[in-house]
Design a protein around this motif. Structure first.
Motif, PDB file in Angstrom:
ATOM      1  N   LEU A  34       0.868  -1.165   0.000  1.00 38.72           N
ATOM      2  CA  LEU A  34       0.000   0.000   0.000  1.00 38.72           C
ATOM      3  C   LEU A  34       0.904   1.213   0.000  1.00 38.72           C
ATOM      4  O   LEU A  34       1.800   1.330   0.844  1.00 38.72           O
ATOM      5  N   SER A  35       0.722   2.083  -0.961  1.00 43.43           N
ATOM      6  CA  SER A  35       1.540   3.284  -1.058  1.00 43.43           C
ATOM      7  C   SER A  35       0.664   4.491  -0.750  1.00 43.43           C
ATOM      8  O   SER A  35      -0.380   4.683  -1.363  1.00 43.43           O
ATOM      9  N   LEU A  36       1.136   5.270   0.221  1.00 45.63           N
ATOM     10  CA  LEU A  36       0.377   6.433   0.669  1.00 45.63           C
ATOM     11  C   LEU A  36       1.355   7.568   0.914  1.00 45.63           C
ATOM     12  O   LEU A  36       2.235   7.449   1.770  1.00 45.63           O
ATOM     13  N   ARG A  37       1.237   8.621   0.124  1.00 44.81           N
ATOM     14  CA  ARG A  37       2.123   9.780   0.225  1.00 44.81           C
ATOM     15  C   ARG A  37       3.598   9.391   0.137  1.00 44.81           C
ATOM     16  O   ARG A  37       4.421   9.853   0.915  1.00 44.81           O
ATOM     17  N   SER A  40       5.554   3.281   1.488  1.00 45.98           N
ATOM     18  CA  SER A  40       5.018   1.989   1.091  1.00 45.98           C
ATOM     19  C   SER A  40       5.104   1.022   2.261  1.00 45.98           C
ATOM     20  O   SER A  40       6.083   1.017   3.002  1.00 45.98           O
ATOM     21  N   ARG A  59      -2.068  -0.076   9.215  1.00 45.25           N
ATOM     22  CA  ARG A  59      -2.358   1.363   9.204  1.00 45.25           C
ATOM     23  C   ARG A  59      -3.861   1.618   9.056  1.00 45.25           C
ATOM     24  O   ARG A  59      -4.520   0.989   8.234  1.00 45.25           O
ATOM     25  N   LEU A  61      -6.776   3.588   7.595  1.00 48.82           N
ATOM     26  CA  LEU A  61      -7.056   4.464   6.464  1.00 48.82           C
ATOM     27  C   LEU A  61      -8.310   5.264   6.761  1.00 48.82           C
ATOM     28  O   LEU A  61      -9.115   4.885   7.610  1.00 48.82           O
ATOM     29  N   GLN A  65      -9.798   8.618   1.282  1.00 48.56           N
ATOM     30  CA  GLN A  65      -8.355   8.762   1.101  1.00 48.56           C
ATOM     31  C   GLN A  65      -7.897   8.042  -0.168  1.00 48.56           C
ATOM     32  O   GLN A  65      -8.269   6.902  -0.415  1.00 48.56           O
ATOM     33  N   VAL A  67      -5.131   6.148  -2.397  1.00 49.90           N
ATOM     34  CA  VAL A  67      -3.963   5.297  -2.162  1.00 49.90           C
ATOM     35  C   VAL A  67      -3.596   4.592  -3.460  1.00 49.90           C
ATOM     36  O   VAL A  67      -4.357   4.614  -4.431  1.00 49.90           O
ATOM     37  N   ASP A  77      -4.560   2.546  -8.715  1.00 49.17           N
ATOM     38  CA  ASP A  77      -5.034   3.679  -7.932  1.00 49.17           C
ATOM     39  C   ASP A  77      -6.380   3.319  -7.328  1.00 49.17           C
ATOM     40  O   ASP A  77      -7.216   2.694  -7.993  1.00 49.17           O
ATOM     41  N   CYS A  80     -10.136   4.705  -0.533  1.00 50.41           N
ATOM     42  CA  CYS A  80     -10.634   3.966   0.627  1.00 50.41           C
ATOM     43  C   CYS A  80     -12.120   4.297   0.810  1.00 50.41           C
ATOM     44  O   CYS A  80     -12.506   5.460   0.843  1.00 50.41           O
TER      45      CYS A  80
END
Length: 106
Positions: A34-37, A40, A59, A61, A65, A67, A77, A80
């Motif tokens: 999961l890549s967020l900002r 990863s 994490r 979510l 959001q 992600v 892409d 959530c």
């Protein structure tokens, strides 16, 4: 009579459908990321449809959001839609971005 009484006492059960998805859900057991900002982290992918996936993560979510989920076959892409604790971590439902869903369906 009993059916009417059950509806009155338990209205949430009467209105709840088994599955609102129009696509078929497939149980999977993949490790993904999961890549967020730009950060990863590993996640466990539990099920997938053409339109989205459910995953288990360390994490929390937030609904709405954006992600990126990295499947064994590549990144997607997603947004959530819900996230809740199961006591051991977080389980989230993600919807793939509409342009990806449209391409998959074509």
């Amino acid at each position: 009579m009993w059916a009417l009484l059950k509806q009155m006492l338990f209205p949430w059960r009467a209105n709840r459908s088994k599955d609102r998805r129009s696509e078929r859900r497939h149980r999977v057991n993949y490790e993904g990321k999961l890549s967020l900002r730009g950060v990863s982290e590993p996640v466990a992918l539990e099920d997938a449809t053409v339109g989205g996936t459910r995953l288990r993560s360390g994490r929390k979510l937030v609904a709405g959001q954006a992600v990126v989920v990295v499947f064994p076959c590549g990144p997607r892409d997603a947004i959530c839609r819900w996230c809740r604790s199961d006591g051991a971590g977080w389980v989230a439902g993600l919807q793939f971005s509409q342009e990806l869903v449209s391409k998959e369906s074509a």
